[in-house]
Design an enzyme around this catalytic site. Structure first.
Site, PDB file in Angstrom:
ATOM      1  N   ASP A  55       0.826  -1.211   0.000  1.00  0.00           N
ATOM      2  CA  ASP A  55       0.000   0.000   0.000  1.00  0.00           C
ATOM      3  C   ASP A  55       0.858   1.258   0.000  1.00  0.00           C
ATOM      4  O   ASP A  55       2.077   1.209   0.232  1.00  0.00           O
ATOM      5  CB  ASP A  55      -0.897   0.012   1.242  1.00  0.00           C
ATOM      6  CG  ASP A  55      -1.993  -1.039   1.170  1.00  0.00           C
ATOM      7  OD1 ASP A  55      -2.308  -1.496   0.051  1.00  0.00           O
ATOM      8  OD2 ASP A  55      -2.531  -1.407   2.227  1.00  0.00           O
ATOM      9  N   TYR A 110       7.478 -10.029   6.703  1.00  0.00           N
ATOM     10  CA  TYR A 110       7.238  -8.618   6.985  1.00  0.00           C
ATOM     11  C   TYR A 110       7.841  -8.220   8.328  1.00  0.00           C
ATOM     12  O   TYR A 110       7.935  -9.043   9.245  1.00  0.00           O
ATOM     13  CB  TYR A 110       5.736  -8.319   7.023  1.00  0.00           C
ATOM     14  CG  TYR A 110       5.107  -8.074   5.672  1.00  0.00           C
ATOM     15  CD1 TYR A 110       5.074  -6.792   5.129  1.00  0.00           C
ATOM     16  CD2 TYR A 110       4.537  -9.115   4.952  1.00  0.00           C
ATOM     17  CE1 TYR A 110       4.480  -6.552   3.899  1.00  0.00           C
ATOM     18  CE2 TYR A 110       3.943  -8.882   3.715  1.00  0.00           C
ATOM     19  CZ  TYR A 110       3.924  -7.600   3.196  1.00  0.00           C
ATOM     20  OH  TYR A 110       3.346  -7.375   1.976  1.00  0.00           O
TER      21      TYR A 110
END
Length: 258
Positions: A55, A110
């Site tokens: 994003d 992540y």
């Protein structure tokens, strides 16, 4: 033509996300532009695909771009791409079959970082452990009509000075999933929520813990079993790294002087 997979890094602050969007500067758009310039190929000939969507504001150290090229020397290609790129860093490469789909990764890793002040690291660690295993993450994603059941392989938290670090890995993650998980962990760590609330949300109760900020999230790596990436001479980053480090010191000096 050769089908090439290249690991790319970028700071999300300069892009409106990774996926191409008309009229917006995106990671995919920057990579496509770089490739068309260096490879003298059309977008159709390149057939560019990215492994993971990130994003607006989210960073990456190991996203993977796959494209077709007639460029013979891969190390020269990466050096040329880094020379023309604005904000995308081309780190390593691997030749792949024509039918290779970067979306089918074995592991995605992540990392999320945040200030540790006011957060009980033991409570945060206990909360993080709740996400490990297979769950329905419908309350921990931005729903987009895709299946919401998935499996988190690992979720670990530790302190690094005054920073709390959260590492997690899975075959795939849902839209906003890591940021929503981290927001829940922070809420529990601050005492604003209990681990039982997170368990209830994992069991389907309509509970939302919000979405953590985007710029503290980094896609560390995308892993494919049996595929080894070649890392060229990293000196190609030297001048850009030195300039960015100097800019960071200038900003630090300014804000510590206020």
């Amino acid at each position: 033509m050769t089908r090439l997979a290249v690991k790319v890094a970028y700071l999300g602050e300069g892009f409106s996300g990774s996926q191409a969007q008309p009229g917006l500067r995106t990671v995919e758009g920057e990579i496509s532009s770089n490739l068309q310039t260096i490879c003298d190929s059309s977008a159709e000939e390149l057939d560019l695909k990215l492994a993971s969507r990130t994003d607006r504001g989210v960073n990456a150290l190991g996203n993977v771009a796959v494209f077709s090229t007639e460029f013979g020397d891969c190390e020269v290609l990466l050096k040329a791409l880094n020379a023309v790129s604005r904000g995308v860093y081309y780190r390593s490469y691997a030749r792949v079959p024509d039918d290779f789909n970067p979306r089918y990764a074995d592991v995605r890793k992540y990392r999320y970082v945040m200030p540790s002040e006011g957060i009980d690291s033991e409570r945060a660690r206990e909360c993080a452990s709740l996400f490990v295993g297979e769950h329905d993450f419908v309350r921990f994603c931005k729903y987009d009509n895709k299946p919401t059941t998935g499996k988190i392989e690992s979720a670990e938290i530790w302190k690094d000075g005054d920073i709390l670090v959260f590492d997690c890995s899975a075959r795939f993650f849902l839209w906003n999933q890591v940021r929503r998980m981290m927001s829940a962990i922070a809420s529990v760590g601050r005492g604003d929520a209990e681990t039982e609330d997170v368990v209830r949300a994992l069991n389907g109760d309509d509970i939302s813990f919000g979405v953590a900020r985007a710029d503290a999230l980094t896609l560390r790596d995308v892993v494919y079993e049996g595929l080894d990436f070649t890392v060229p001479d990293m000196a190609m980053f030297d001048s850009k790294v030195k300039e960015e480090m100097f800019r960071s010191r200038l900003r630090e000096s300014f804000f510590t002087s206020l």
